[in-house]
Write a protein that holds these residues in place. Structure first.
Motif, mmCIF file in Angstrom:
data_model
loop_
_atom_site.group_PDB
_atom_site.id
_atom_site.type_symbol
_atom_site.label_atom_id
_atom_site.label_comp_id
_atom_site.label_asym_id
_atom_site.label_seq_id
_atom_site.Cartn_x
_atom_site.Cartn_y
_atom_site.Cartn_z
ATOM 1 N N VAL A 26 21.953 1.089 1.169
ATOM 2 C CA VAL A 26 21.656 2.485 0.856
ATOM 3 C C VAL A 26 21.708 3.327 2.132
ATOM 4 C CG1 VAL A 26 19.850 4.075 0.080
ATOM 5 C CG2 VAL A 26 20.302 1.985 -1.204
ATOM 6 N N GLY A 27 21.021 2.860 3.181
ATOM 7 C CA GLY A 27 21.032 3.581 4.450
ATOM 8 C C GLY A 27 22.421 3.692 5.042
ATOM 9 N N LEU A 28 23.200 2.612 4.941
ATOM 10 C CA LEU A 28 24.562 2.636 5.465
ATOM 11 C C LEU A 28 25.432 3.641 4.722
ATOM 12 C CD1 LEU A 28 25.196 -1.186 6.018
ATOM 13 C CD2 LEU A 28 25.105 0.578 7.790
ATOM 14 N N THR A 29 25.271 3.701 3.402
ATOM 15 C CA THR A 29 26.084 4.616 2.604
ATOM 16 C C THR A 29 25.760 6.067 2.933
ATOM 17 O OG1 THR A 29 26.164 3.002 0.805
ATOM 18 C CG2 THR A 29 26.751 5.269 0.265
ATOM 19 N N ILE A 30 24.480 6.388 3.029
ATOM 20 C CA ILE A 30 24.076 7.763 3.329
ATOM 21 C C ILE A 30 24.501 8.152 4.746
ATOM 22 C CG2 ILE A 30 22.107 9.314 3.616
ATOM 23 C CD1 ILE A 30 20.703 7.661 1.405
ATOM 24 N N SER A 31 24.279 7.271 5.701
ATOM 25 C CA SER A 31 24.649 7.595 7.084
ATOM 26 C C SER A 31 26.158 7.700 7.244
ATOM 27 C CB SER A 31 24.088 6.551 8.045
ATOM 28 O OG SER A 31 24.628 5.269 7.792
ATOM 29 N N ARG A 37 -0.594 12.325 4.760
ATOM 30 C CA ARG A 37 -0.597 12.527 6.210
ATOM 31 C C ARG A 37 0.437 11.626 6.884
ATOM 32 N NH1 ARG A 37 -6.279 12.224 9.212
ATOM 33 N NH2 ARG A 37 -6.562 14.009 7.798
ATOM 34 N N GLN A 38 0.516 10.378 6.454
ATOM 35 C CA GLN A 38 1.505 9.454 7.027
ATOM 36 C C GLN A 38 2.926 9.903 6.696
ATOM 37 O OE1 GLN A 38 -0.156 5.952 5.130
ATOM 38 N NE2 GLN A 38 -0.831 5.118 7.108
ATOM 39 N N CYS A 39 3.126 10.380 5.465
ATOM 40 C CA CYS A 39 4.447 10.868 5.070
ATOM 41 C C CYS A 39 4.871 12.065 5.905
ATOM 42 C CB CYS A 39 4.443 11.247 3.589
ATOM 43 S SG CYS A 39 4.284 9.856 2.444
ATOM 44 N N LEU A 40 3.940 12.980 6.127
ATOM 45 C CA LEU A 40 4.269 14.182 6.898
ATOM 46 C C LEU A 40 4.550 13.838 8.358
ATOM 47 C CD1 LEU A 40 1.745 16.783 5.419
ATOM 48 C CD2 LEU A 40 4.118 16.341 4.769
ATOM 49 N N LEU A 41 3.786 12.894 8.908
ATOM 50 C CA LEU A 41 4.050 12.459 10.281
ATOM 51 C C LEU A 41 5.439 11.845 10.380
ATOM 52 C CD1 LEU A 41 3.228 11.943 13.201
ATOM 53 C CD2 LEU A 41 2.093 9.834 12.430
ATOM 54 N N ALA A 42 5.802 11.044 9.376
ATOM 55 C CA ALA A 42 7.134 10.428 9.369
ATOM 56 C C ALA A 42 8.223 11.485 9.300
ATOM 57 C CB ALA A 42 7.256 9.455 8.193
ATOM 58 N N GLU A 43 7.998 12.545 8.515
ATOM 59 C CA GLU A 43 8.995 13.610 8.406
ATOM 60 C C GLU A 43 9.101 14.406 9.699
ATOM 61 O OE1 GLU A 43 11.194 14.496 5.742
ATOM 62 O OE2 GLU A 43 10.640 12.425 5.307
ATOM 63 N N VAL A 44 7.976 14.650 10.357
ATOM 64 C CA VAL A 44 8.011 15.339 11.652
ATOM 65 C C VAL A 44 8.797 14.510 12.662
ATOM 66 C CG1 VAL A 44 6.630 16.080 13.628
ATOM 67 C CG2 VAL A 44 5.875 16.649 11.323
ATOM 68 N N LEU A 45 8.464 13.223 12.759
ATOM 69 C CA LEU A 45 9.130 12.353 13.728
ATOM 70 C C LEU A 45 10.612 12.198 13.405
ATOM 71 C CD1 LEU A 45 6.439 9.553 14.116
ATOM 72 C CD2 LEU A 45 7.088 11.264 15.831
ATOM 73 N N GLY A 46 10.915 11.963 12.134
ATOM 74 C CA GLY A 46 12.311 11.760 11.746
ATOM 75 C C GLY A 46 13.166 12.980 12.024
ATOM 76 N N LEU A 94 11.907 4.794 8.802
ATOM 77 C CA LEU A 94 10.864 5.634 8.214
ATOM 78 C C LEU A 94 11.003 5.827 6.706
ATOM 79 C CD1 LEU A 94 10.794 8.432 10.954
ATOM 80 C CD2 LEU A 94 9.215 6.502 10.725
ATOM 81 N N GLY A 95 12.102 5.351 6.145
ATOM 82 C CA GLY A 95 12.336 5.572 4.724
ATOM 83 C C GLY A 95 11.248 5.002 3.833
ATOM 84 N N HIS A 96 10.669 3.870 4.224
ATOM 85 C CA HIS A 96 9.628 3.249 3.398
ATOM 86 C C HIS A 96 8.308 4.011 3.464
ATOM 87 C CE1 HIS A 96 8.903 1.781 7.449
ATOM 88 N NE2 HIS A 96 7.700 1.389 7.087
ATOM 89 N N VAL A 97 8.187 4.946 4.410
ATOM 90 C CA VAL A 97 6.964 5.743 4.526
ATOM 91 C C VAL A 97 7.093 7.040 3.727
ATOM 92 C CG1 VAL A 97 5.370 6.902 6.104
ATOM 93 C CG2 VAL A 97 6.506 4.775 6.802
ATOM 94 N N SER A 98 8.082 7.843 4.067
ATOM 95 C CA SER A 98 8.181 9.189 3.479
ATOM 96 C C SER A 98 9.420 9.398 2.623
ATOM 97 C CB SER A 98 8.187 10.239 4.590
ATOM 98 O OG SER A 98 9.374 10.129 5.369
ATOM 99 N N GLY A 99 10.320 8.418 2.621
ATOM 100 C CA GLY A 99 11.608 8.622 1.970
ATOM 101 C C GLY A 99 12.663 9.106 2.935
ATOM 102 N N ALA A 100 12.247 9.471 4.155
ATOM 103 C CA ALA A 100 13.177 9.931 5.202
ATOM 104 C C ALA A 100 14.075 11.054 4.708
ATOM 105 C CB ALA A 100 14.010 8.763 5.730
ATOM 106 N N MET A 107 0.836 -1.201 0.000
ATOM 107 C CA MET A 107 0.000 0.000 0.000
ATOM 108 C C MET A 107 0.871 1.251 0.000
ATOM 109 S SD MET A 107 -2.970 -1.095 2.732
ATOM 110 C CE MET A 107 -3.795 0.493 2.517
ATOM 111 N N THR A 108 0.400 2.270 -0.693
ATOM 112 C CA THR A 108 1.129 3.537 -0.760
ATOM 113 C C THR A 108 0.770 4.408 0.438
ATOM 114 O OG1 THR A 108 1.092 3.458 -3.172
ATOM 115 C CG2 THR A 108 1.562 5.584 -2.148
ATOM 116 N N PRO A 109 1.762 4.929 1.163
ATOM 117 C CA PRO A 109 1.463 5.787 2.321
ATOM 118 C C PRO A 109 0.711 7.036 1.892
ATOM 119 C CG PRO A 109 3.764 5.088 2.326
ATOM 120 C CD PRO A 109 3.211 4.715 0.992
ATOM 121 N N THR A 110 -0.199 7.503 2.742
ATOM 122 C CA THR A 110 -0.906 8.736 2.471
ATOM 123 C C THR A 110 0.015 9.928 2.759
ATOM 124 O OG1 THR A 110 -1.737 8.943 4.730
ATOM 125 C CG2 THR A 110 -3.057 7.641 3.177
#
Length: 226
Positions: A152-157, A6-15, A56-62, A1-4
């Protein structure tokens, strides 16, 4: 399922909030306990970025960074209608995170604010270069050419960790307007604040240009075109 949205924005706020809590929080803890050091602070930023991407990357792209969101949009990989909501969510998250850090900080603390070590000019150059490289790495490792996953996460971090380790003493290694503006606002210290907005934005746009120049194209008459 594709995140809404609202879910993406919540993920960005939390992240973004937890980026500030653990990143700038490490700065504040080191101010008080003196047991982390510059290397420990750089590690804290790198580790929290990895955790945010994997969680959170799978929700909003982090993105957790207005410059990264604008960079993805400029690269044609993010819808323009979502840029402003994402940026606002990141700013809100950064404000919440910095407010939480303030609860732990000593009176007069700058809350992990990013300040130039040797003038605004040098800081601008450092932040531009750091953000350019970070965005270029992000664009390259998240392209369809590369396999997605933990690497991918390891390289960016690792990129964030390395840049914080090397560039931190010179400019604070922000690479993120939200990360710099929140502590500046809550501490009341806006020294060279423009640097930490303008340089990351210029850096991501240069990275988008470099990414386009690096993109592989099939050679006319070669194997890819037969």
């Amino acid at each position: 399922m594709t995140p809404t949205l609202r879910q993406c924005l919540l993920a960005e706020v939390l992240g973004t909030a937890f980026l500030l809590i653990f990143g700038t929080g490490a700065v504040v803890v080191d101010e008080q306990a003196h047991n982390l050091g510059h290397g420990g602070v750089a590690a804290a930023f790198g580790l929290i970025v990895l955790i945010i991407i994997q969680g959170l990357g799978h929700v909003s792209g982090a993105h957790v960074n207005p410059a990264v969101t604008i960079g993805f949009w400029a690269a044609g990989r993010f819808p323009g209608r979502r840029v402003l909501p994402y940026v606002l969510a990141q700013l809100v998250g950064a404000g919440l995170g910095s407010w939480a850090v303030r609860l732990l900080a000593s009176p007069g603390s700058l809350l992990g604010a990013t300040l130039p070590a040797h003038g605004a000019g040098q800081a601008f150059g450092v932040e531009l270069g750091l953000t350019f490289w970070l965005m270029l790495v992000i664009l390259r490792v998240t392209s369809s050419y590369y396999e997605q996953g933990l690497l991918v996460g390891l390289t960016i971090s690792a990129t964030v960790w390395l840049e914080a380790l090397v560039g931190g003493p010179l400019s604070g290694a922000s690479m993120n307007p939200a990360r710099s503006l929140a502590p500046a606002l809550l501490s009341g210290n806006f020294t060279a604040a423009w640097v930490y907005v303008a340089a990351p934005l210029a850096g991501v746009l240069l990275a988008v240009l470099a990414d386009r120049l690096l993109q592989l194209k099939p050679v006319v008459g070669g194997p890819a075109s037969t």
